[in-house]
Scaffold this motif. Structure first.
Motif, PDB file in Angstrom:
ATOM      1  N   GLY A  22      13.780   4.414  -6.244  1.00 61.77           N
ATOM      2  CA  GLY A  22      12.685   4.887  -5.620  1.00 61.77           C
ATOM      3  C   GLY A  22      11.671   4.407  -5.041  1.00 61.77           C
ATOM      4  O   GLY A  22      10.969   4.835  -5.023  1.00 61.77           O
ATOM      5  N   LEU A  23      12.409   3.384  -3.747  1.00 62.82           N
ATOM      6  CA  LEU A  23      12.045   2.370  -3.326  1.00 62.82           C
ATOM      7  C   LEU A  23      11.531   2.926  -1.809  1.00 62.82           C
ATOM      8  O   LEU A  23      10.579   2.566  -0.820  1.00 62.82           O
ATOM      9  CB  LEU A  23      12.712   1.339  -3.401  1.00 62.82           C
ATOM     10  CG  LEU A  23      13.024   0.608  -4.769  1.00 62.82           C
ATOM     11  CD1 LEU A  23      13.419  -0.803  -3.647  1.00 62.82           C
ATOM     12  CD2 LEU A  23      11.527   0.362  -4.918  1.00 62.82           C
ATOM     13  N   PRO A  53       6.250   1.553  -6.361  1.00 66.47           N
ATOM     14  CA  PRO A  53       6.686   2.367  -4.736  1.00 66.47           C
ATOM     15  C   PRO A  53       5.656   3.072  -4.337  1.00 66.47           C
ATOM     16  O   PRO A  53       5.208   3.860  -3.240  1.00 66.47           O
ATOM     17  CB  PRO A  53       8.145   3.089  -5.417  1.00 66.47           C
ATOM     18  CG  PRO A  53       8.186   2.291  -6.357  1.00 66.47           C
ATOM     19  CD  PRO A  53       7.230   1.140  -7.169  1.00 66.47           C
ATOM     20  N   ALA A  54       4.761   3.295  -5.348  1.00 67.18           N
ATOM     21  CA  ALA A  54       3.074   3.851  -4.631  1.00 67.18           C
ATOM     22  C   ALA A  54       2.855   3.086  -4.316  1.00 67.18           C
ATOM     23  O   ALA A  54       1.290   4.221  -3.563  1.00 67.18           O
ATOM     24  CB  ALA A  54       2.342   3.418  -6.615  1.00 67.18           C
ATOM     25  N   ASP A  55       2.200   2.154  -3.375  1.00 64.82           N
ATOM     26  CA  ASP A  55       1.659   0.973  -2.806  1.00 64.82           C
ATOM     27  C   ASP A  55       2.300   1.284  -1.304  1.00 64.82           C
ATOM     28  O   ASP A  55       3.578   0.230  -1.151  1.00 64.82           O
ATOM     29  CB  ASP A  55       1.908  -0.255  -3.261  1.00 64.82           C
ATOM     30  CG  ASP A  55       0.161  -1.000  -2.277  1.00 64.82           C
ATOM     31  OD1 ASP A  55      -0.377  -0.494  -1.090  1.00 64.82           O
ATOM     32  OD2 ASP A  55       0.894  -2.512  -2.668  1.00 64.82           O
ATOM     33  N   PRO A  56       2.020   1.741  -0.120  1.00 64.16           N
ATOM     34  CA  PRO A  56       2.908   2.300   1.059  1.00 64.16           C
ATOM     35  C   PRO A  56       2.510   0.303   1.733  1.00 64.16           C
ATOM     36  O   PRO A  56       3.059   0.527   2.693  1.00 64.16           O
ATOM     37  CB  PRO A  56       1.649   3.769   1.275  1.00 64.16           C
ATOM     38  CG  PRO A  56       0.203   3.479   0.829  1.00 64.16           C
ATOM     39  CD  PRO A  56       0.777   3.123  -1.115  1.00 64.16           C
ATOM     40  N   TYR A  64      11.802  -6.424   3.212  1.00 59.43           N
ATOM     41  CA  TYR A  64      12.764  -6.337   2.787  1.00 59.43           C
ATOM     42  C   TYR A  64      13.221  -4.559   2.890  1.00 59.43           C
ATOM     43  O   TYR A  64      14.344  -4.621   3.000  1.00 59.43           O
ATOM     44  CB  TYR A  64      12.956  -6.332   1.333  1.00 59.43           C
ATOM     45  CG  TYR A  64      12.735  -7.994   0.786  1.00 59.43           C
ATOM     46  CD1 TYR A  64      13.504  -9.189   1.790  1.00 59.43           C
ATOM     47  CD2 TYR A  64      11.648  -8.022   0.385  1.00 59.43           C
ATOM     48  CE1 TYR A  64      13.500 -10.479   1.783  1.00 59.43           C
ATOM     49  CE2 TYR A  64      11.615  -9.358  -0.242  1.00 59.43           C
ATOM     50  CZ  TYR A  64      12.337 -10.575   0.788  1.00 59.43           C
ATOM     51  OH  TYR A  64      11.790 -11.949  -0.551  1.00 59.43           O
ATOM     52  N   VAL A  65      12.489  -3.999   3.066  1.00 60.18           N
ATOM     53  CA  VAL A  65      12.711  -2.156   3.414  1.00 60.18           C
ATOM     54  C   VAL A  65      12.776  -1.956   4.143  1.00 60.18           C
ATOM     55  O   VAL A  65      11.754  -2.221   5.623  1.00 60.18           O
ATOM     56  CB  VAL A  65      11.544  -1.236   2.461  1.00 60.18           C
ATOM     57  CG1 VAL A  65      12.008  -0.043   2.186  1.00 60.18           C
ATOM     58  CG2 VAL A  65      11.980  -2.115   1.132  1.00 60.18           C
TER      59      VAL A  65
END
Length: 354
Positions: A22-23, A53-56, A64-65
Motif C-alpha cells: 500500500g505504499l 501512504p495518504a501523504d504524497p 526510500y520509495v
C-alpha cells in the motif's frame, strides 16, 4: 542465525512489493518497475512502518520509495560524483586524504536511498570482498603508515556479520599507526534489529571507534533505534550523526531543528550536513546552497552549539569536502565585523602588537 544476528523481517525489494504494502498506487507500477530495474530498491519494515501512504509529501517515503524522476538525468549529474574510482589503489579502498582512507567491504545496504551518490554501484548483490580481496585491502592499510584513520563504508558495514566485523576491526586495531576506526551506517535506524549485543561487542577496540549514523528526518529515530544506539554506546562506540540536506525531507528550519535535536537526544553528535551530491536522477532533492546557508544561519543561537553540524560539499573529482556554512564574520578596516546570532553585532579590532 550464526554470529548472534537476529533474523529481520523481509524488506520490500521491488515496485510490486511496495504496491502490495500500500505504499505506491498500482497505477504507478509500470514507471516504478522501470526505475527499479535501474536502481536498487529496499525498504525495511522499520522504515515502511513510518510511511504515511495518504501523504504524497511524506518525508520518509521521499527517501526510500522510487520515483519516476530518477530516470531523468541532468547535464550536471555524474555517475561517480565524488570520484571514488580514480582514487582506488586496490579493490575496496578509496584514498583521497593523506591521513585517512575508506574501506568498502561490501556494497549492500538495508535501504537504498533515492539520492545515494553510489547508486550506480550499490545493490542487493552486495559486492562483498572475497577473503583474498579483503586481505589485500587490509594489507594496503598496513603498508601505509601515514594513514591514521580507517573509515568503513560501502554499502553499509553493519550489514556484515559480527564475526566478519570483528575480524576487520581486529586487523585494523593491530596497526600501530592507526588511531581511529570510523564506521558509516544507516542500520541503527533503518534496521535496528541487526544491532545485537554480538554486533556491539564486535565493535569493541583499544582504538577510538566512531560510528557515524546516517539519518535525515527526526521520525527515523524510533524506540527500536534508541535501543540500538544505546547498545552501541554501552560498547564504547562514540556516536556521530550526518544528514543530507534534501528538498521535501529536512529543508525547513523546523524539520532541520527537529532532526538535530533528536540526534542529540539519542546521544548522537551532529557531524556533517551534506549538500546533495549530484548523482544521476537526484535533481528533485537538491536545495540551493544559498538556501542551505540561510537555514543553518537561522538555527545559530536557536539550538545548542552541540547540534551544529559542518555544512559541506563533497567536491567533484575527489577534491575533498569543503565547508560551505554561513559566515558570521567579515573583514573590515582594522579588524572584523562579527554578526551576532542573537541579533546585533560587534567590531573586533585587530590586536595591537606589543
Amino acid at each position: 542465525m550464526p554470529d548472534g544476528s537476529l533474523p529481520s523481517p523481509r524488506p520490500l525489494r521491488d515496485a510490486d512489493a511496495l504496491a502490495a504494502a500500500g505504499l505506491v498506487p498500482p497505477a504507478a507500477l509500470p514507471a516504478l518497475r522501470e526505475v527499479a530495474a535501474r536502481y536498487a530498491v529496499s525498504v525495511t519494515p522499520a522504515m515502511a512502518a513510518l510511511i504515511d501512504p495518504a501523504d504524497p509529501a511524506d518525508p520518509i517515503a521521499a527517501q526510500y520509495v522510487p520515483h519516476p524522476a530518477e530516470l531523468e538525468t541532468t547535464p550536471q549529474e555524474l555517475a561517480d560524483p565524488i570520484a571514488d574510482h580514480p582514487h582506488t589503489p586496490v579493490k575496496g579502498v578509496v584514498h583521497r586524504y593523506p591521513d585517512r582512507a575508506l574501506l568498502k567491504p561490501l556494497l549492500a545496504c538495508p535501504v537504498y536511498c533515492r539520492f545515494c551518490f553510489r547508486r550506480e554501484q550499490v545493490g542487493p548483490a552486495g559486492g562483498v570482498l572475497s577473503e583474498a580481496e579483503l586481505d589485500a585491502a587490509l594489507d594496503w592499510f598496513e603498508a601505509h603508515p601515514a594513514v591514521r584513520e580507517a573509515i568503513l563504508t560501502g554499502g553499509d558495514p553493519l550489514m556484515l556479520s559480527p564475526r566478519r566485523l570483528r575480524h576487520i576491526l581486529a586487523r585494523l586495531s593491530a596497526l600501530p599507526h592507526l588511531d581511529i576506526i570510523r564506521l558509516h551506517t544507516r542500520v541503527p535506524v533503518a534496521d535496528p534489529g541487526r544491532v545485537t549485543e554480538a554486533m556491539a561487542e564486535a565493535l569493541e577496540s583499544e582504538k577510538a571507534v566512531f560510528l557515524c549514523l546516517h539519518a535525515n528526518h527526526a521520525r527515523e529515530f524510533t524506540g527500536e533505534a534508541r535501543a540500538a544506539l544505546r547498545r552501541l554506546s554501552r560498547a564504547g562506540v562514540a556516536l556521530l550523526g550526518q544528514a543530507v540536506l534534501l528538498r521535501g525531507v529536512n529543508d525547513t528550519a523546523e524539520s532541520l531543528e527537529a532532526l538535530l535535536r533528536t540526534m542529540l537526544a539519542h546521544r548522537v553528535k551532529p557531524y556533517y550536513l551534506h549538500q546533495l551530491d549530484r548523482a544521476p536522477g537526484t535533481a528533485r532533492f537538491e536545495v540551493p546552497i544559498a538556501e542551505g546557508r540561510a537555514l543553518l544561519a537561522s538555527l545559530r543561537g536557536r539550538v545548542t552549539g552541540l547540534a551544529w553540524p559542518t555544512y559541506a560539499l563533497d567536491l567533484p573529482q575527489g577534491q575533498g569536502k569543503a565547508p560551505i556554512g554561513p559566515d558570521f564574520a567579515e573583514r573590515a578596516e582594522g579588524g572584523w565585523q562579527v554578526r551576532g546570532p542573537l541579533g546585533g553585532g560587534h567590531f573586533q579590532a585587530d590586536a595591537t602588537p606589543g
